[in-house]
Design a protein around this motif. Structure first.
Motif, PDB file in Angstrom:
ATOM      1  N   ARG A 408       2.122 -13.969   3.397  1.00 12.35           N
ATOM      2  CA  ARG A 408       1.066 -14.228   2.419  1.00 12.35           C
ATOM      3  C   ARG A 408       1.349 -13.378   1.190  1.00 12.35           C
ATOM      4  O   ARG A 408       1.654 -12.193   1.312  1.00 12.35           O
ATOM      5  N   GLN A 409       1.171 -13.988   0.024  1.00 12.62           N
ATOM      6  CA  GLN A 409       1.453 -13.262  -1.195  1.00 12.62           C
ATOM      7  C   GLN A 409       0.209 -12.500  -1.639  1.00 12.62           C
ATOM      8  O   GLN A 409      -0.387 -12.745  -2.681  1.00 12.62           O
ATOM      9  N   LEU A 410      -0.184 -11.579  -0.755  1.00  9.59           N
ATOM     10  CA  LEU A 410      -1.383 -10.778  -0.995  1.00  9.59           C
ATOM     11  C   LEU A 410      -0.987  -9.320  -0.899  1.00  9.59           C
ATOM     12  O   LEU A 410       0.130  -8.982  -0.535  1.00  9.59           O
ATOM     13  N   TRP A 411      -1.934  -8.469  -1.197  1.00  6.48           N
ATOM     14  CA  TRP A 411      -1.656  -7.035  -1.110  1.00  6.48           C
ATOM     15  C   TRP A 411      -2.359  -6.363   0.053  1.00  6.48           C
ATOM     16  O   TRP A 411      -2.012  -5.289   0.493  1.00  6.48           O
ATOM     17  N   TRP A 412      -3.429  -6.969   0.517  1.00  6.31           N
ATOM     18  CA  TRP A 412      -4.233  -6.333   1.566  1.00  6.31           C
ATOM     19  C   TRP A 412      -3.816  -6.893   2.913  1.00  6.31           C
ATOM     20  O   TRP A 412      -4.068  -8.059   3.218  1.00  6.31           O
ATOM     21  N   GLY A 413      -3.144  -6.071   3.682  1.00  2.00           N
ATOM     22  CA  GLY A 413      -2.688  -6.543   4.988  1.00  2.00           C
ATOM     23  C   GLY A 413      -1.491  -5.734   5.445  1.00  2.00           C
ATOM     24  O   GLY A 413      -1.158  -4.700   4.861  1.00  2.00           O
ATOM     25  N   HIS A 414      -0.882  -6.220   6.531  1.00  2.00           N
ATOM     26  CA  HIS A 414       0.312  -5.548   7.048  1.00  2.00           C
ATOM     27  C   HIS A 414       1.510  -6.002   6.242  1.00  2.00           C
ATOM     28  O   HIS A 414       1.878  -7.174   6.277  1.00  2.00           O
ATOM     29  N   ARG A 415       2.136  -5.058   5.537  1.00  2.00           N
ATOM     30  CA  ARG A 415       3.270  -5.444   4.719  1.00  2.00           C
ATOM     31  C   ARG A 415       4.453  -5.785   5.627  1.00  2.00           C
ATOM     32  O   ARG A 415       4.701  -5.117   6.639  1.00  2.00           O
ATOM     33  N   ILE A 416       5.126  -6.831   5.258  1.00  2.00           N
ATOM     34  CA  ILE A 416       6.204  -7.307   6.112  1.00  2.00           C
ATOM     35  C   ILE A 416       7.324  -6.277   6.186  1.00  2.00           C
ATOM     36  O   ILE A 416       7.798  -5.790   5.152  1.00  2.00           O
ATOM     37  N   GLY A 482      27.808   1.362  -9.493  1.00  2.00           N
ATOM     38  CA  GLY A 482      28.567   1.554  -8.272  1.00  2.00           C
ATOM     39  C   GLY A 482      28.361   2.890  -7.594  1.00  2.00           C
ATOM     40  O   GLY A 482      29.063   3.222  -6.648  1.00  2.00           O
ATOM     41  N   ASN A 483      27.340   3.643  -8.058  1.00  2.00           N
ATOM     42  CA  ASN A 483      27.124   4.946  -7.428  1.00  2.00           C
ATOM     43  C   ASN A 483      26.299   4.849  -6.162  1.00  2.00           C
ATOM     44  O   ASN A 483      26.467   5.609  -5.229  1.00  2.00           O
ATOM     45  N   GLU A 484      25.357   3.939  -6.172  1.00  2.00           N
ATOM     46  CA  GLU A 484      24.546   3.748  -4.976  1.00  2.00           C
ATOM     47  C   GLU A 484      23.980   2.340  -4.972  1.00  2.00           C
ATOM     48  O   GLU A 484      24.080   1.623  -5.963  1.00  2.00           O
ATOM     49  N   LEU A 485      23.414   2.029  -3.832  1.00  2.00           N
ATOM     50  CA  LEU A 485      22.952   0.663  -3.651  1.00  2.00           C
ATOM     51  C   LEU A 485      21.471   0.705  -3.313  1.00  2.00           C
ATOM     52  O   LEU A 485      21.030   1.509  -2.503  1.00  2.00           O
ATOM     53  N   GLY A 486      20.685  -0.161  -3.942  1.00  2.00           N
ATOM     54  CA  GLY A 486      19.236  -0.132  -3.722  1.00  2.00           C
ATOM     55  C   GLY A 486      18.759  -1.246  -2.807  1.00  2.00           C
ATOM     56  O   GLY A 486      19.219  -2.373  -2.888  1.00  2.00           O
ATOM     57  N   LEU A 487      17.852  -0.865  -1.916  1.00  2.00           N
ATOM     58  CA  LEU A 487      17.138  -1.872  -1.119  1.00  2.00           C
ATOM     59  C   LEU A 487      15.728  -1.966  -1.675  1.00  2.00           C
ATOM     60  O   LEU A 487      15.210  -1.012  -2.260  1.00  2.00           O
ATOM     61  N   PHE A 488      15.086  -3.077  -1.496  1.00  2.00           N
ATOM     62  CA  PHE A 488      13.656  -3.171  -1.834  1.00  2.00           C
ATOM     63  C   PHE A 488      12.934  -3.889  -0.722  1.00  2.00           C
ATOM     64  O   PHE A 488      13.502  -4.722  -0.019  1.00  2.00           O
ATOM     65  N   ARG A 489      11.682  -3.542  -0.594  1.00  2.00           N
ATOM     66  CA  ARG A 489      10.922  -4.089   0.541  1.00  2.00           C
ATOM     67  C   ARG A 489      10.257  -5.404   0.162  1.00  2.00           C
ATOM     68  O   ARG A 489       9.839  -5.604  -0.978  1.00  2.00           O
ATOM     69  N   ASP A 490      10.135  -6.232   1.129  1.00  2.00           N
ATOM     70  CA  ASP A 490       9.397  -7.490   0.956  1.00  2.00           C
ATOM     71  C   ASP A 490       8.005  -7.174   0.413  1.00  2.00           C
ATOM     72  O   ASP A 490       7.330  -6.272   0.907  1.00  2.00           O
ATOM     73  N   GLU A 491       7.594  -7.916  -0.583  1.00  2.00           N
ATOM     74  CA  GLU A 491       6.305  -7.674  -1.225  1.00  2.00           C
ATOM     75  C   GLU A 491       5.132  -8.211  -0.411  1.00  2.00           C
ATOM     76  O   GLU A 491       3.985  -7.837  -0.631  1.00  2.00           O
ATOM     77  N   ASP A 492       5.416  -9.129   0.474  1.00  2.00           N
ATOM     78  CA  ASP A 492       4.334  -9.903   1.093  1.00  2.00           C
ATOM     79  C   ASP A 492       3.703  -9.196   2.283  1.00  2.00           C
ATOM     80  O   ASP A 492       4.264  -8.256   2.845  1.00  2.00           O
TER      81      ASP A 492
END
Length: 926
Positions: A408-416, A482-492
């Motif tokens: 769900r594209q919401l903010w209130w809940g368990h983030r994936i 090329g110094n480091e690599l970024g991960l990002f978390r699922d927003e949903d």
RNA sequence: GGACGUGUAGCUCAGCGGGAGAGCACCUCGUUGACAUCGAGGGGGUCACAGGUUCAAUCCCUGUCACGUCCACCA
């Protein structure tokens, strides 16, 4: 010396006091006696935004009746309460509040600040419904209260997600979803409501590219033509045989699209040709797949036309665009017709806006795989539905289950718990394009980092991996250097029902092996409404079985829907809602509970009327006054009183009636036959105990036989106690209050009524001869009263009764109960003897009773009465004779049925003869 | 289109193979201490309709009609 009971019960002061006392004493918690058999139920967690409506009142009353009963039976009874974070609903409430207060909206505020605001709101207002449950008398174990976003439950959610992902049962997929343009989120199939609305088919002509003509298609959603990528016709449709493979020029857009042959096109419908919009229609999506068509998404998240459409339409809402398209077709003279129609259109159940099929990446649960064991468990009877037929609903859905969209594209809940990283191109560049992203699913960020580290290391990448705030941050900056690599978390976040699906075990501590989990899982009974069999029950079954290996509950009791007195669904917009809290204020909690219990039949909706509640309030008053009567008559509990040892017929009789009632009520409670529970109690307390027993006891209580009086006093006190015990689960407050009040005299009480032992009696408490004897007295008195009323005998007039043809038993019964019969029948005398002149007869067993009412008798009326009675006996005689004269009946019917009919015939003939003789005498007189 | 359910007294409902029931409403009568938030009595029903099974059907079976709910689908 004790205070006399007030004239009526005052729920307003008593209810809060008793509830607080119960709660404080710890009486709601399961006993820690290790030998007690566990009995657990989990509450269907109400939305944290909720406030108690009548449906909650019903559902929770039924649960409370059940748990109080089981607790009294000595079970380790746990009713585990809690609330649901209710993703969309709660986010909605807080957003609305922000808007009303003129604060900045959630997007300006940012995710963290907004979520903090929601927690703040929860701390202030989230307890409303929980306190309202207290007002309902719900005996939940509040020390175990849970919230779906608690740390423990959230950990369970992450673990489940990760495991299912590992097992391939959760996956990410790009497909059409039900998109809610109001909330800008995907929703599941179940959250879509079909509503019938006025609409039309617009018939559009699409010109063939070669100028040789046109092909007409019809649509209810003209704006979707902006995304058309084909026209389909049926392969066998002769009309279009020559056109398949040709191209049409899509008007307005100018795109060339093919005419394809596909069985989806129905020659019977419209022109037989159908426009194909793979990105905005579920069926078209499939057609598109079969023919390798492009899916052109023409809508943005808000339901506005996007940059894939011609410029003129961009930024316009879908419905505005619809008008524009129709106008343009008209202007181009390509509009071939408009056909008004009413049709079903999908709406969001929360937002109420029209849902759009929309092509996005979402997370899905492979529900089909999880459903298999859940179906089998019900087939095998490991979980049973009550009423049983609801299993059909369950099977129907489970056997046709679709992938469950859980993001769900919401903010209130368990983030994936999923993190994304780039693909490594061969030259070492980081590719963050959507289709290239690598997914790392893990319970924690550290684990995700470890997974990602290993993944990239295996490809020869040796730089640092870390988590950044967004894909944008990852793409920007020196990372690409090329110094480091970024991960990002699922927003949903996850669908709220994902966490509710874990409720029966997550609330007991899972995945930790807690003692509660050990002791109380699987739970025994789930009490819930049929409207959430799909949403909730099915998902708990799937998740419970998959993660614990056991069904989450043995029994699912489905309660009805509460409607208003006309049968309409209660809704705020109709203004027909009944607020249970207002009703509780008005009539007392017990009356509301008793009403809901009594109305809770199995297979139908409850139509609730206030009159009914009032009636059951009166029932409480009746019990209250019966207690008051007992108190005034010295009916005090006696230490060590043994109901098995009473000597008087009246005492034996009421003891037996009590035992019969207890058996009925117990059986009904075990079967969750709530209406029977209520009706048994009502009948016994009002019609048996108050109407007859207490009336029959009065002469003894007022009499001079001290021994007899003492026995009746003690018996009365005992029966009252049994009433309180049996009625307690349904009417906890008034019964507890009476328990407390009657504790002031007699032996001390051990404690709360709610913690007492549920009654069960030896079989010999029911004494057949006592039953028959009091039954005879009751019949006699009823006959006398009835005749007096019919003859219009003044209430004050004392008249003589004679009994002719009485056998030995009847004669001795008359002797033994003469005082009672005289006072209840308002008689002058009651003796054996022939009917005097000017008397009216009635039949009682083998005897003929006669009331000497010469002064009041109306000859014509009395003749009419006798004639009518005789006719009714005649009808019986005729019917039974027909049966007994039928050789097939005698040959095939059960012996006891035949015997019953012979007796019936003899009785009817005897009664007819007696009344016939009387009629003859009467005619002789006149 | 599919599934489930419901049609019994004026209303709300129970009963579900062998004598039609309850609560409320209605009518009549009744206030000298348990209760007028009460008591006593009473009227009122071809148990939707039509077939079938059975010695026997309100109850079981089939069909029809009416109503309700859910699911699916409708370019």
């Amino acid at each position: 010396d004790t205070a006399m009971l007030e004239k009526t019960f005052d729920p307003k002061t008593v209810e809060p006091r008793l509830y607080a006392a119960w709660e404080e004493s710890g009486a709601f918690a399961p006993t820690d006696n290790p030998n007690a058999e566990p009995f657990s139920i989990v509450i269907p967690p109400p939305n944290v935004t909720g406030s108690l409506h009548i449906g909650h009142a019903l559902n929770n009353t039924l649960q409370d009746v059940l748990i109080r009963f089981q607790r009294m039976r000595g079970k380790a009874a746990l009713w585990l309460p809690g609330t649901d974070h209710a993703g969309i609903a709660t986010q909605m409430v807080v957003e609305r509040q922000l808007a009303e207060a003129g604060n900045m909206g959630r997007r300006e505020m940012g995710r963290d600040a907004f979520v903090a605001k929601v927690w703040e709101w929860k701390a202030e207002s989230g307890g409303t419904i929980v306190n309202q449950l207290r007002r309902l008398g719900a005996s939940c174990d509040w020390s175990r209260e849970r919230f779906t976003l608690d740390p423990g439950l959230s950990a369970a959610v992450r673990k489940v997600f990760v495991q299912l992902h590992k097992e391939g049962l959760i996956y990410r997929d790009k497909r059409l979803v039900n998109w809610d343009p109001h909330f800008q989120t995907a929703i599941s199939d179940l959250e879509v409501e079909q509503k019938e609305v006025d609409g039309a088919y617009w018939h559009f002509a699409y010109p063939l590219e070669d100028g040789s003509g046109e092909i007409v298609v019809a649509t209810t959603r003209p704006e979707t033509m902006l995304g058309d990528t084909a026209v389909a016709v049926h392969p066998d449709d002769e009309r279009y045989k020559g056109l398949v493979g040709k191209m049409v020029r899509l008007p307005i857009v100018g795109r060339l699209i093919p005419i394809v042959a596909d069985e989806y096109a129905d020659p019977e419908k419209g022109s037989g040709a159908v426009k194909i919009t793979p990105a905005h229609d579920f069926n078209d999506f499939q057609v598109g797949k079969r023919h390798g068509l492009e899916a052109i998404n023409i809508l943005d998240a808000y339901g506005k036309i996007n940059e894939n459409a011609p410029e003129a339409f961009r930024g316009h809402d879908r419905f505005a665009a619809r008008k524009m398209i129709i106008e343009q077709f008209e202007a181009l003279e390509l509009l071939r017709g408009i056909e008004k129609t009413r049709h079903q259109v999908p709406h969001g159940d929360r937002s109420g806006v029209v849902i759009e099929p929309w092509l996005t990446d979402q997370w899905y649960v492979d529900a089909e795989t999880l459903a298999k064991p859940a179906i089998k468990a019900v087939e095998d009877g490991k979980t049973v539905f009550s009423p049983k037929n609801w299993d059909k609903t369950y099977f129907e859905w489970m056997r046709n289950i679709q992938p469950w969209c859980i993001s769900r594209q919401l903010w209130w809940g368990h983030r994936i718990p999923a993190w994304y990283g780039p693909a490594l191109s061969t030259d070492g560049d980081l590719d963050y394009s959507e289709s290239a992203l690598q997914i790392f699913v893990a319970e924690t960020e550290d684990e995700a980092l470890a997974l990602a580290g290993a993944h990239y290391a295996a490809q020869g990448y040796d730089k640092r991996v870390r988590v950044l705030g967004s894909i944008q941050e990852c793409r920007d900056g020196e990372l690409q250097a090329g110094n480091e690599l970024g991960l990002f978390r699922d927003e949903d976040v996850l669908d709220t029902w994902f966490s509710s699906g874990l409720w029966p075990f997550s609330t007991l501590g899972w995945p930790e092996k807690t003692s509660d989990l050990e002791r109380f899982y699987p739970t025994h009974t789930l009490v819930t409404g049929f409207d959430i069999i799909f949403f909730w029950v099915a998902r708990m079954m799937m998740m419970g079985i998959h993660f614990t290996g056991e069904v989450p509950f043995q029994r699912v009791v489905i309660n009805a829907l509460v409607r208003d007195q006309t049968g309409a669904k209660m809704s705020k917009s109709k203004g027909n809602v009944m607020d249970p809290l207002v009703l509780i204020d008005q009539y007392g909690c017990d009356a509301v509970r008793f009403t809901l219990t009594a109305m809770s039949g199995q297979a139908r909706d409850i139509k609730l009327s206030e009159q009914r509640i009032e009636g059951y309030r009166n029932f409480g008053t009746k019990l209250w006054n019966a207690t008051r009567f007992a108190q005034m008559n010295g009916c005090i509990r006696v230490e060590g009183f043994d109901p098995g040892a009473v000597t008087q017929t009246l005492a034996k009789w009421i003891r037996g009636e009590t035992a019969k009632t207890a058996a009925e009520v117990t059986a009904a409670l075990e079967a969750c036959a709530y209406d029977e529970v209520a009706n048994s109690l009502y009948r016994f307390i009002w019609n048996v105990f108050c109407d007859w027993y207490l009336e029959l006891a009065k002469p003894i209580l007022n009499g001079s036989d001290e021994a007899a009086k003492a026995e009746i006093q003690a018996t009365t006190a005992w029966v009252l106690d049994q009433c309180l015990l049996m009625l307690h689960p349904v009417m906890p407050f008034i019964t507890e209050e009476l328990w407390e009040k009657t504790a002031e005299e007699g032996p001390a009480r051990a404690g709360f009524l709610m913690s007492e032992q549920w009654p069960s009696y030896p079989a010999d408490y029911i004494d057949g001869s006592a039953q028959a004897e009091i039954g005879w007295v009751v019949d006699l008195v009823s006959e006398v009263r009835s005749l007096r009323a019919e003859m219009n005998v003044p209430p004050g007039a004392r008249i003589p009764l004679t009994l002719a043809g009485a056998g030995e038993e009847a004669a001795s019964r008359l002797d033994r109960h003469r005082d009672l019969i005289l006072s209840l029948g308002r008689l002058q005398s009651a003796d054996l003897g022939e009917a005097p002149a000017g008397s009216v007869p009635f039949v009682i067993g083998e005897a003929t009773g006669s009331l000497a009412v010469a002064d009041f008798i109306d000859l014509a009326a009395e003749k009419a009465r006798l004639t009518k009675e005789i006719a009714s006996h005649d009808a019986d005689i005729e019917r039974v004779n027909r049966k007994l004269g039928n050789p097939d009946f005698l040959a095939k019917a059960k012996e006891e049925v035949i015997e019953e009919n012979r007796t019936k015939l003899a009785d009817a003939e005897a009664a007819k003869a007696k009344l016939g003789a009387a009629l003859k005498r009467l005619e002789g007189v006149s």
